[in-house]
Design a protein around this motif. Structure first.
Motif, PDB file in Angstrom:
ATOM      1  N   ASN A  87       3.828  59.029  59.335  1.00 30.19           N
ATOM      2  CA  ASN A  87       4.526  59.774  58.292  1.00 30.19           C
ATOM      3  C   ASN A  87       4.251  59.131  56.931  1.00 30.19           C
ATOM      4  O   ASN A  87       3.814  57.983  56.861  1.00 30.19           O
ATOM      5  N   PRO A  88       4.501  59.854  55.839  1.00 26.84           N
ATOM      6  CA  PRO A  88       4.235  59.293  54.503  1.00 26.84           C
ATOM      7  C   PRO A  88       4.850  57.907  54.323  1.00 26.84           C
ATOM      8  O   PRO A  88       6.013  57.684  54.659  1.00 26.84           O
ATOM      9  N   GLY A  89       4.020  56.984  53.851  1.00 30.30           N
ATOM     10  CA  GLY A  89       4.459  55.616  53.632  1.00 30.30           C
ATOM     11  C   GLY A  89       4.209  54.690  54.807  1.00 30.30           C
ATOM     12  O   GLY A  89       4.431  53.485  54.715  1.00 30.30           O
ATOM     13  N   THR A  90       3.746  55.250  55.932  1.00 30.07           N
ATOM     14  CA  THR A  90       3.505  54.425  57.118  1.00 30.07           C
ATOM     15  C   THR A  90       2.021  54.250  57.418  1.00 30.07           C
ATOM     16  O   THR A  90       1.661  53.606  58.403  1.00 30.07           O
ATOM     17  N   GLU A  91       1.159  54.789  56.561  1.00 27.99           N
ATOM     18  CA  GLU A  91      -0.281  54.736  56.791  1.00 27.99           C
ATOM     19  C   GLU A  91      -0.729  53.285  56.967  1.00 27.99           C
ATOM     20  O   GLU A  91      -0.328  52.417  56.215  1.00 27.99           O
ATOM     21  N   ASN A  92      -1.584  53.056  57.981  1.00 31.20           N
ATOM     22  CA  ASN A  92      -1.970  51.692  58.339  1.00 31.20           C
ATOM     23  C   ASN A  92      -3.364  51.736  58.968  1.00 31.20           C
ATOM     24  O   ASN A  92      -3.515  52.074  60.135  1.00 31.20           O
ATOM     25  N   MET A  93      -4.375  51.391  58.190  1.00 37.17           N
ATOM     26  CA  MET A  93      -5.766  51.490  58.657  1.00 37.17           C
ATOM     27  C   MET A  93      -6.029  50.581  59.855  1.00 37.17           C
ATOM     28  O   MET A  93      -6.770  50.965  60.759  1.00 37.17           O
TER      29      MET A  93
END
Length: 120
Positions: A87-93
């Motif tokens: 979800n928005p704000g949880t992006e984690n490459m």
């Protein structure tokens, strides 16, 4: 069969998106389990505070910032979900890469938008 979903980062605070997501998922009759910082109930879903070996998880929807996700990498991969929604704000490459290496689909999306547009 509805897509059993784990809400990770569940909150008892009604203003938090994870709380709203639980209610909307249940409103769509999607089975939900949840893990958060505090034990409680949202809709008819009891929030656990420990890593529970849930069975038959289709989707994990994340409401944890990337710095808090690392503690859950192995746990989530071990659940063998079909997909993980960032979800928005949880992006984690880093985690996206790990999921791909483990043949788990990932989406950078908003659970609430997916539900509202019948794309969940």
């Amino acid at each position: 069969m509805k897509k059993k979903t784990l809400v990770l980062g569940a909150s008892l605070n009604e203003n938090r998106y994870s709380n709203i997501a639980i209610k909307r998922l249940r409103g769509n009759e999607i089975p939900v389990v949840a893990i958060g910082l505090r034990v409680g109930v949202v809709a008819d879903v009891t929030i656990a505070t420990e890593k529970v070996e849930f069975k038959d998880i289709d989707t994990v929807t994340l409401y944890l910032n990337p710095s808090r996700q690392e503690a859950y990498y192995e746990f989530i991969i071990g659940l063998k979900p079909k997909r993980v929604i960032f979800n928005p704000g949880t992006e984690n490459m880093e985690f996206l890469k790990l999921l791909k290496e483990n043949n788990i689909k990932s989406e950078i999306a908003c659970t609430l938008v997916l539900l509202a547009t019948n794309q969940y």
